[in-house]
Each structure stands twice: as structure tokens, then as C-alpha cells.
Design a protein around this motif. Structure first.
Motif, PDB file in Angstrom:
ATOM      1  N   ARG A  27      45.598  43.637  49.523  1.00  0.00           N
ATOM      2  CA  ARG A  27      46.943  43.948  49.344  1.00  0.00           C
ATOM      3  C   ARG A  27      46.903  45.149  48.561  1.00  0.00           C
ATOM      4  NH1 ARG A  27      47.292  38.848  46.800  1.00  0.00           N
ATOM      5  NH2 ARG A  27      47.443  37.264  48.329  1.00  0.00           N
ATOM      6  N   GLU A  28      45.881  45.597  47.625  1.00  0.00           N
ATOM      7  CA  GLU A  28      45.830  46.883  46.984  1.00  0.00           C
ATOM      8  C   GLU A  28      45.473  48.175  47.880  1.00  0.00           C
ATOM      9  OE1 GLU A  28      42.683  46.469  44.465  1.00  0.00           O
ATOM     10  OE2 GLU A  28      43.460  45.362  43.036  1.00  0.00           O
ATOM     11  N   LYS A  43      40.434  34.657  47.658  1.00  0.00           N
ATOM     12  CA  LYS A  43      41.667  34.985  46.950  1.00  0.00           C
ATOM     13  C   LYS A  43      41.506  36.551  46.252  1.00  0.00           C
ATOM     14  CE  LYS A  43      43.449  30.882  44.853  1.00  0.00           C
ATOM     15  NZ  LYS A  43      43.751  30.168  43.497  1.00  0.00           N
ATOM     16  N   ARG A  44      39.930  36.782  45.853  1.00  0.00           N
ATOM     17  CA  ARG A  44      39.756  38.057  45.551  1.00  0.00           C
ATOM     18  C   ARG A  44      39.892  39.134  46.890  1.00  0.00           C
ATOM     19  NH1 ARG A  44      40.096  42.263  42.766  1.00  0.00           N
ATOM     20  NH2 ARG A  44      38.368  43.823  42.755  1.00  0.00           N
ATOM     21  N   ALA A  85      41.979  38.828  49.462  1.00  0.00           N
ATOM     22  CA  ALA A  85      43.367  38.922  49.557  1.00  0.00           C
ATOM     23  C   ALA A  85      44.010  39.859  48.553  1.00  0.00           C
ATOM     24  CB  ALA A  85      44.112  37.538  49.564  1.00  0.00           C
ATOM     25  N   GLU A  86      43.639  39.868  47.461  1.00  0.00           N
ATOM     26  CA  GLU A  86      44.079  40.881  46.294  1.00  0.00           C
ATOM     27  C   GLU A  86      43.573  42.073  46.746  1.00  0.00           C
ATOM     28  OE1 GLU A  86      42.466  41.676  42.035  1.00  0.00           O
ATOM     29  OE2 GLU A  86      43.008  39.603  42.187  1.00  0.00           O
ATOM     30  N   GLN A  87      42.468  42.364  47.103  1.00  0.00           N
ATOM     31  CA  GLN A  87      41.917  43.912  47.408  1.00  0.00           C
ATOM     32  C   GLN A  87      42.727  44.160  48.756  1.00  0.00           C
ATOM     33  OE1 GLN A  87      37.670  43.162  47.746  1.00  0.00           O
ATOM     34  NE2 GLN A  87      37.244  43.120  45.593  1.00  0.00           N
TER      35      GLN A  87
END
Length: 115
Positions: free
Chosen positions: A53-54, A46-47, A49-51
Motif C-alpha cells: 500500500r505504501e 499483513k506487513r 500488504a502494508e508495504q
């Protein structure tokens, strides 16, 4: 002579109750343990994927750092390598199709580097 019929039925019912209680407890414990292990394995992904996206949103200094499951760390390292390789290229450049290495056992004629 032996135990009476009623005593035998009572013992059998007690054993059935114990088996049911142990079974329910075992299923509950396995569910909780599985949920905890899944949360541990999914959190780094999840982390990651978040990075990513950023980075896609246009972050000026993309740095992908993930700790946890070995697979997630390997993917993060691969993303970092990709970002370093792409740092000199335009984001709008056409994407090249990935081809399997010719040495790959799953190499197919339509998707091999040896073509």
C-alpha cells in the motif's frame, strides 16, 4: 457379590464428568494453539500488504522486507523482483495480461504463452 447399583451409578457419573472436563480442556487448548499459529502465519502477510500500500501511494524508495512464514517471504521476494523490473517503466503504462507458461500442466488454449 459386587458393587451396589448406587455405587456403580456414582462411578459412571464421575467418569462422565472426567470425560467432559478433558474434552472441554482439549477444545480450549486447541483453540488457543490454533489462534497463536494463525497469528504467526498472518502477521507477515499483513506487513506485506502494508508495504505494498505504501508503494502504491507513491513511496520514492520502495523496499519490501518481510520475515516469518516462508510463503510470505517468497511473495515479498517476488514483489521486489517486480518492482526492480518495473523501475524503468511508467506507472501508467498499460498492464500486460499474464499468460501461463506453455509447459504448465494447467495451460489452457485461451491463456497460454504458446498461442
Amino acid at each position: 457379590m459386587g458393587a451396589t447399583y448406587d455405587a456403580t451409578i456414582a462411578d459412571t457419573n464421575n467418569l462422565h464428568r472426567r470425560v467432559l472436563i478433558i474434552g472441554v480442556f482439549s477444545v480450549g487448548a486447541a483453540t488457543v494453539l490454533g489462534w497463536l499459529l494463525a497469528a504467526f502465519a498472518v502477521r507477515p502477510l499483513k506487513r506485506l500488504a502494508e508495504q505494498t500500500r505504501e508503494i502504491d501511494a507513491g513511496d520514492e524508495a520502495p523496499d519490501v522486507e518481510v520475515r516469518g512464514a516462508t510463503e510470505a517471504v517468497e511473495i515479498a521476494d517476488a514483489v521486489n523482483g517486480m518492482l526492480q523490473a518495473q523501475s524503468g517503466k511508467s506507472r501508467t503504462a498499460p498492464r500486460r495480461r499474464w499468460r501461463r507458461p506453455a509447459t504448465s500442466p494447467r495451460c489452457r488454449r485461451t491463456n497460454c504463452a504458446r498461442r
